[in-house]
Design a protein around this motif. Sequence first.
Motif, PDB file in Angstrom:
ATOM      1  N   LEU A  90       0.821  -1.200   0.000  1.00 53.16           N
ATOM      2  CA  LEU A  90       0.000   0.000   0.000  1.00 53.16           C
ATOM      3  C   LEU A  90       0.863   1.262   0.000  1.00 53.16           C
ATOM      4  O   LEU A  90       0.565   2.229  -0.714  1.00 53.16           O
ATOM      5  CB  LEU A  90      -0.944  -0.012   1.201  1.00 53.16           C
ATOM      6  N   HIS A  91       1.930   1.253   0.782  1.00 57.39           N
ATOM      7  CA  HIS A  91       2.802   2.422   0.826  1.00 57.39           C
ATOM      8  C   HIS A  91       3.475   2.654  -0.522  1.00 57.39           C
ATOM      9  O   HIS A  91       3.570   3.795  -1.000  1.00 57.39           O
ATOM     10  CB  HIS A  91       3.846   2.236   1.921  1.00 57.39           C
ATOM     11  N   ALA A  92       3.917   1.580  -1.164  1.00 55.65           N
ATOM     12  CA  ALA A  92       4.542   1.695  -2.482  1.00 55.65           C
ATOM     13  C   ALA A  92       3.533   2.160  -3.527  1.00 55.65           C
ATOM     14  O   ALA A  92       3.854   2.979  -4.407  1.00 55.65           O
ATOM     15  CB  ALA A  92       5.146   0.356  -2.884  1.00 55.65           C
ATOM     16  N   GLU A  93       2.310   1.654  -3.455  1.00 55.85           N
ATOM     17  CA  GLU A  93       1.264   2.074  -4.405  1.00 55.85           C
ATOM     18  C   GLU A  93       0.946   3.551  -4.230  1.00 55.85           C
ATOM     19  O   GLU A  93       0.686   4.263  -5.209  1.00 55.85           O
ATOM     20  CB  GLU A  93       0.009   1.223  -4.212  1.00 55.85           C
ATOM     21  N   TRP A  94       0.928   4.016  -2.988  1.00 55.63           N
ATOM     22  CA  TRP A  94       0.691   5.447  -2.743  1.00 55.63           C
ATOM     23  C   TRP A  94       1.801   6.288  -3.355  1.00 55.63           C
ATOM     24  O   TRP A  94       1.533   7.311  -4.009  1.00 55.63           O
ATOM     25  CB  TRP A  94       0.595   5.696  -1.233  1.00 55.63           C
ATOM     26  N   ARG A  95       3.043   5.869  -3.175  1.00 54.56           N
ATOM     27  CA  ARG A  95       4.151   6.606  -3.776  1.00 54.56           C
ATOM     28  C   ARG A  95       4.050   6.606  -5.299  1.00 54.56           C
ATOM     29  O   ARG A  95       4.304   7.623  -5.952  1.00 54.56           O
ATOM     30  CB  ARG A  95       5.481   5.993  -3.333  1.00 54.56           C
ATOM     31  N   TRP A  96       3.672   5.482  -5.869  1.00 57.39           N
ATOM     32  CA  TRP A  96       3.509   5.385  -7.321  1.00 57.39           C
ATOM     33  C   TRP A  96       2.420   6.355  -7.788  1.00 57.39           C
ATOM     34  O   TRP A  96       2.632   7.149  -8.712  1.00 57.39           O
ATOM     35  CB  TRP A  96       3.158   3.951  -7.694  1.00 57.39           C
ATOM     36  N   ALA A  97       1.242   6.279  -7.164  1.00 52.94           N
ATOM     37  CA  ALA A  97       0.107   7.099  -7.586  1.00 52.94           C
ATOM     38  C   ALA A  97       0.321   8.576  -7.299  1.00 52.94           C
ATOM     39  O   ALA A  97      -0.277   9.436  -7.963  1.00 52.94           O
ATOM     40  CB  ALA A  97      -1.164   6.615  -6.878  1.00 52.94           C
ATOM     41  N   SER A  98       1.175   8.906  -6.324  1.00 51.61           N
ATOM     42  CA  SER A  98       1.437  10.296  -5.957  1.00 51.61           C
ATOM     43  C   SER A  98       2.524  10.934  -6.811  1.00 51.61           C
ATOM     44  O   SER A  98       2.890  12.093  -6.581  1.00 51.61           O
ATOM     45  CB  SER A  98       1.840  10.378  -4.478  1.00 51.61           C
ATOM     46  N   GLY A  99       3.047  10.191  -7.779  1.00 51.63           N
ATOM     47  CA  GLY A  99       4.069  10.743  -8.660  1.00 51.63           C
ATOM     48  C   GLY A  99       5.468  10.685  -8.078  1.00 51.63           C
ATOM     49  O   GLY A  99       6.331  11.478  -8.460  1.00 51.63           O
ATOM     50  N   HIS A 100       5.708   9.724  -7.166  1.00 47.73           N
ATOM     51  CA  HIS A 100       7.031   9.583  -6.556  1.00 47.73           C
ATOM     52  C   HIS A 100       7.575   8.160  -6.719  1.00 47.73           C
ATOM     53  O   HIS A 100       8.055   7.560  -5.747  1.00 47.73           O
ATOM     54  CB  HIS A 100       6.977   9.941  -5.078  1.00 47.73           C
ATOM     55  N   PRO A 101       7.525   7.588  -7.918  1.00 50.45           N
ATOM     56  CA  PRO A 101       8.056   6.227  -8.072  1.00 50.45           C
ATOM     57  C   PRO A 101       9.550   6.151  -7.787  1.00 50.45           C
ATOM     58  O   PRO A 101      10.062   5.080  -7.430  1.00 50.45           O
ATOM     59  CB  PRO A 101       7.744   5.898  -9.538  1.00 50.45           C
ATOM     60  N   ASP A 102      10.246   7.275  -7.917  1.00 50.32           N
ATOM     61  CA  ASP A 102      11.684   7.309  -7.634  1.00 50.32           C
ATOM     62  C   ASP A 102      11.984   7.099  -6.157  1.00 50.32           C
ATOM     63  O   ASP A 102      13.123   6.782  -5.785  1.00 50.32           O
ATOM     64  CB  ASP A 102      12.267   8.646  -8.085  1.00 50.32           C
ATOM     65  N   ARG A 103      10.969   7.251  -5.288  1.00 49.98           N
ATOM     66  CA  ARG A 103      11.164   7.095  -3.841  1.00 49.98           C
ATOM     67  C   ARG A 103      10.772   5.699  -3.353  1.00 49.98           C
ATOM     68  O   ARG A 103      10.817   5.424  -2.151  1.00 49.98           O
ATOM     69  CB  ARG A 103      10.327   8.132  -3.087  1.00 49.98           C
ATOM     70  N   ILE A 104      10.386   4.815  -4.259  1.00 47.51           N
ATOM     71  CA  ILE A 104       9.960   3.478  -3.854  1.00 47.51           C
ATOM     72  C   ILE A 104      11.197   2.624  -3.589  1.00 47.51           C
ATOM     73  O   ILE A 104      11.881   2.174  -4.512  1.00 47.51           O
ATOM     74  CB  ILE A 104       9.067   2.830  -4.930  1.00 47.51           C
ATOM     75  N   ALA A 105      11.492   2.429  -2.320  1.00 45.06           N
ATOM     76  CA  ALA A 105      12.652   1.642  -1.892  1.00 45.06           C
ATOM     77  C   ALA A 105      12.433   1.195  -0.456  1.00 45.06           C
ATOM     78  O   ALA A 105      12.092   2.018   0.403  1.00 45.06           O
ATOM     79  CB  ALA A 105      13.929   2.459  -2.015  1.00 45.06           C
ATOM     80  N   TYR A 106      12.621  -0.088  -0.197  1.00 48.30           N
ATOM     81  CA  TYR A 106      12.429  -0.647   1.128  1.00 48.30           C
ATOM     82  C   TYR A 106      13.534  -1.670   1.393  1.00 48.30           C
ATOM     83  O   TYR A 106      14.227  -2.097   0.470  1.00 48.30           O
ATOM     84  CB  TYR A 106      11.043  -1.298   1.246  1.00 48.30           C
ATOM     85  N   ARG A 107      13.678  -2.063   2.640  1.00 49.25           N
ATOM     86  CA  ARG A 107      14.761  -2.963   3.006  1.00 49.25           C
ATOM     87  C   ARG A 107      14.305  -4.411   3.137  1.00 49.25           C
ATOM     88  O   ARG A 107      13.204  -4.686   3.608  1.00 49.25           O
ATOM     89  CB  ARG A 107      15.398  -2.509   4.322  1.00 49.25           C
ATOM     90  N   PHE A 108      15.192  -5.313   2.704  1.00 46.81           N
ATOM     91  CA  PHE A 108      15.017  -6.726   3.009  1.00 46.81           C
ATOM     92  C   PHE A 108      15.296  -6.939   4.499  1.00 46.81           C
ATOM     93  O   PHE A 108      15.849  -6.073   5.179  1.00 46.81           O
ATOM     94  CB  PHE A 108      15.998  -7.572   2.201  1.00 46.81           C
ATOM     95  N   THR A 109      14.943  -8.115   4.998  1.00 48.12           N
ATOM     96  CA  THR A 109      15.244  -8.451   6.387  1.00 48.12           C
ATOM     97  C   THR A 109      16.747  -8.375   6.663  1.00 48.12           C
ATOM     98  O   THR A 109      17.173  -8.068   7.784  1.00 48.12           O
ATOM     99  CB  THR A 109      14.715  -9.861   6.713  1.00 48.12           C
ATOM    100  N   SER A 110      17.559  -8.626   5.655  1.00 49.74           N
ATOM    101  CA  SER A 110      19.014  -8.558   5.791  1.00 49.74           C
ATOM    102  C   SER A 110      19.527  -7.135   5.956  1.00 49.74           C
ATOM    103  O   SER A 110      20.682  -6.923   6.314  1.00 49.74           O
ATOM    104  CB  SER A 110      19.678  -9.173   4.562  1.00 49.74           C
ATOM    105  N   GLY A 111      18.664  -6.141   5.664  1.00 49.74           N
ATOM    106  CA  GLY A 111      19.079  -4.747   5.728  1.00 49.74           C
ATOM    107  C   GLY A 111      19.410  -4.153   4.377  1.00 49.74           C
ATOM    108  O   GLY A 111      19.555  -2.930   4.244  1.00 49.74           O
ATOM    109  N   HIS A 112      19.523  -4.967   3.338  1.00 47.55           N
ATOM    110  CA  HIS A 112      19.834  -4.473   2.002  1.00 47.55           C
ATOM    111  C   HIS A 112      18.629  -3.752   1.405  1.00 47.55           C
ATOM    112  O   HIS A 112      17.482  -4.182   1.578  1.00 47.55           O
ATOM    113  CB  HIS A 112      20.241  -5.624   1.086  1.00 47.55           C
ATOM    114  N   VAL A 113      18.878  -2.664   0.697  1.00 48.61           N
ATOM    115  CA  VAL A 113      17.814  -1.862   0.104  1.00 48.61           C
ATOM    116  C   VAL A 113      17.383  -2.460  -1.236  1.00 48.61           C
ATOM    117  O   VAL A 113      18.220  -2.813  -2.077  1.00 48.61           O
ATOM    118  CB  VAL A 113      18.269  -0.406  -0.103  1.00 48.61           C
ATOM    119  N   ALA A 114      16.070  -2.571  -1.414  1.00 51.16           N
ATOM    120  CA  ALA A 114      15.493  -2.999  -2.689  1.00 51.16           C
ATOM    121  C   ALA A 114      14.807  -1.786  -3.307  1.00 51.16           C
ATOM    122  O   ALA A 114      13.745  -1.368  -2.859  1.00 51.16           O
ATOM    123  CB  ALA A 114      14.500  -4.136  -2.482  1.00 51.16           C
ATOM    124  N   SER A 115      15.413  -1.220  -4.334  1.00 55.03           N
ATOM    125  CA  SER A 115      14.937   0.017  -4.945  1.00 55.03           C
ATOM    126  C   SER A 115      14.193  -0.270  -6.249  1.00 55.03           C
ATOM    127  O   SER A 115      14.712  -0.964  -7.125  1.00 55.03           O
ATOM    128  CB  SER A 115      16.144   0.927  -5.215  1.00 55.03           C
TER     129      SER A 115
END
Length: 306
Positions: A140-165
């Motif tokens: 839901l948070h990623a979809e909000w960023r997409w719909a709000s015109g901020h797809p460049d900000r879609i990035a979250y961390r794996f459990t390992s701490g690595h960023v998935a952008s």
Amino acid sequence: MNVNHPPRRRVMGVLLAWVTTALPLLSCEANGEAARRAAAVPHAVTVEERTRYPWLSATAKVRSLEETFAPPEGYTRVTLDAGSFGAWLRGLPLRPDGTPVRDFAGGTVLAATDARLAAVGELDVGSANLQQCADSILRLHAEWRWASGHPDRIAYRFTSGHVASWPRYAAGDRARVSGSKVTWVPGSAAADDSRRAFRNYLDLLFTYAGTLSIQAEGARPTRAQLGPGDFFVLGGSPGHTVLVLDVAANAKGERVALMGQGFTPAQDFHVLAGRDGPWFSLEGDAVATPFWVPFPMTSLRRLPSP
């Protein structure tokens, strides 16, 4: 720590089976709640709704969260900034009243008449056992960023701490996972920023993220700052998290919240109902939902805004 979490999924599946049979059914008919929900007549998806919630099918029949759930008597919805995650959640499309919660394989998890169920979100769950509790919030948070015109900000961390952008994924980079080590390999696939590619990116995220990663990634708002879009999380294997969908307050400053969750096995995101209906009190030291131990106020988290 391995970034994947199949043991969590298996244990959570056993836990869900237990709570479904062991917990007493709670009434959600207080204060005419069923009548208010029935008054929200589903409508054909509008062009504006498909822009704000781009996963929606053109043939879907929906009702918004806000029009479906009026605040309790004496309460008013809190003011939100236009364009915020919380404001976006207020318009979240729901399926018609009487819809059960189904899992990724199409099986019924919660009957439409289950007293712990207030409504089912119109949000695809995919065809694999991936989009569970923390994953639903990330979705839901990623979809909000997409719909709000901020797809460049879609990035979250794996459990390992690595960023998935998402921008990196869209550029064709792919993650190579070995145990707890993640290496992003440039040019592994053709560049593709389509919705289909975005959905594949989300499935990758769901595979390697979970309650532990979302707990570590979220900021810690205070009780006074709590608002729609925040979430309560107890990270672990198993762990669980629920999303605050809306908040209302009365003249005394007392507040209540609508709460939603995904669960395991991967299933429809749904709005919860408790003993007194779908609005849960925020006045105690913890929030008790019908599918988990109480979430202490100290477990509150918030994902970044664009």
